[in-house]
Design a protein around this motif. Structure first.
Motif, PDB file in Angstrom:
ATOM      1  N   LYS A 242       0.815  -1.319  -0.074  1.00 21.39           N
ATOM      2  CA  LYS A 242       0.120   0.034  -0.145  1.00 21.39           C
ATOM      3  C   LYS A 242       1.060   1.227  -0.146  1.00 21.39           C
ATOM      4  O   LYS A 242       1.909   1.425   0.778  1.00 21.39           O
ATOM      5  CB  LYS A 242      -0.987  -0.006   1.197  1.00 21.39           C
ATOM      6  N   ILE A 243       0.578   2.232  -0.682  1.00 20.80           N
ATOM      7  CA  ILE A 243       1.378   3.244  -0.846  1.00 20.80           C
ATOM      8  C   ILE A 243       0.477   4.594   0.096  1.00 20.80           C
ATOM      9  O   ILE A 243      -0.799   4.556  -0.152  1.00 20.80           O
ATOM     10  CB  ILE A 243       1.281   4.066  -2.162  1.00 20.80           C
ATOM     11  N   VAL A 244       1.330   5.047   0.992  1.00 17.75           N
ATOM     12  CA  VAL A 244       0.427   6.118   1.751  1.00 17.75           C
ATOM     13  C   VAL A 244       1.057   7.531   1.278  1.00 17.75           C
ATOM     14  O   VAL A 244       2.362   7.820   1.307  1.00 17.75           O
ATOM     15  CB  VAL A 244       0.904   5.882   3.237  1.00 17.75           C
ATOM     16  N   THR A 245       0.226   8.599   1.378  1.00 23.76           N
ATOM     17  CA  THR A 245       0.560   9.840   0.784  1.00 23.76           C
ATOM     18  C   THR A 245      -0.223  10.843   1.601  1.00 23.76           C
ATOM     19  O   THR A 245      -1.069  10.505   2.166  1.00 23.76           O
ATOM     20  CB  THR A 245       0.296   9.981  -0.629  1.00 23.76           C
ATOM     21  N   GLY A 246      -0.046  12.023   1.252  1.00 21.96           N
ATOM     22  CA  GLY A 246      -0.944  13.263   1.672  1.00 21.96           C
ATOM     23  C   GLY A 246      -0.851  13.287   3.273  1.00 21.96           C
ATOM     24  O   GLY A 246      -0.198  12.948   3.823  1.00 21.96           O
ATOM     25  N   GLU A 247      -2.301  13.662   3.364  1.00 22.73           N
ATOM     26  CA  GLU A 247      -2.813  13.867   4.959  1.00 22.73           C
ATOM     27  C   GLU A 247      -2.400  12.580   5.726  1.00 22.73           C
ATOM     28  O   GLU A 247      -2.271  12.552   6.829  1.00 22.73           O
ATOM     29  CB  GLU A 247      -4.231  14.413   5.265  1.00 22.73           C
TER      30      GLU A 247
END
Length: 172
Positions: A32-37
């Motif tokens: 899973k890719i986690v980005t942003g807030e």
């Protein structure tokens, strides 16, 4: 522009992990890719876990996550034993190995499946490095991402990445 590029770097890292060699050609890797807030949410949860558990460096690694452009989570989900009866996991027969929930991860796990995870993590980290993205493999990220329910995996690690003038992961 750099944020878009770093999203692409994370996707290429995920590709490298997906195509990395695996024992018996069986794939139990999850990602899973986690980005942003979501990076702030993960960082806050890491700080909280460190405080509650009394474990060191969750705060340090959480702040690294907060200042990252993305995090790639990589784990093993429901990994079947390879069936070699090799004893590397500590059991004489694969049939005797039964994973159960531990304090942070499930285990024990077939040693060959853990090597699959290591190869996938290494392939992803090398891809980031080849693309000149600062990165570091972190177990603490995986602990908390798993607790948040963001990824199903018996064992999970995270690789935060950032485009910066100086690596934030090794100057701590």
């Amino acid at each position: 522009m750099e944020k878009d590029v770093m999203q692409t770097v994370a996707e290429l890292m995920a590709l490298a992990a997906r195509t990395a060699p695996k024992a018996a050609g069986q794939d139990f890797i999850v990602q899973k890719i986690v980005t942003g807030e979501d990076l702030n949410t993960l960082a806050d949860a890491m700080l909280k876990y460190g405080e509650q558990s009394g474990k060191k460096n969750f705060d340090r690694d959480g702040e690294n996550v907060r200042h990252s452009d993305a995090v790639l989570l990589i784990g093993l989900n429901n990994p079947k034993n390879v069936g070699l009866n090799c004893g590397a996991c500590g059991y004489e027969r694969c049939a005797d190995l039964s994973a159960h929930e531990g304090p942070e991860f499930m285990g024990p796990i077939c040693a060959w499946r853990l090597m699959d995870l290591g190869i996938a993590l290494g392939s992803a980290a090398k891809t980031a490095s080849l693309l000149n993205a600062d990165n570091r493999i972190m177990y603490r990220v995986g602990v908390v991402a798993r607790q948040l329910g963001w990824i199903d995996g018996y064992v999970v690690a995270g690789i935060p990445i950032v485009a910066a003038g100086k690596s934030i992961y090794f100057d701590r």
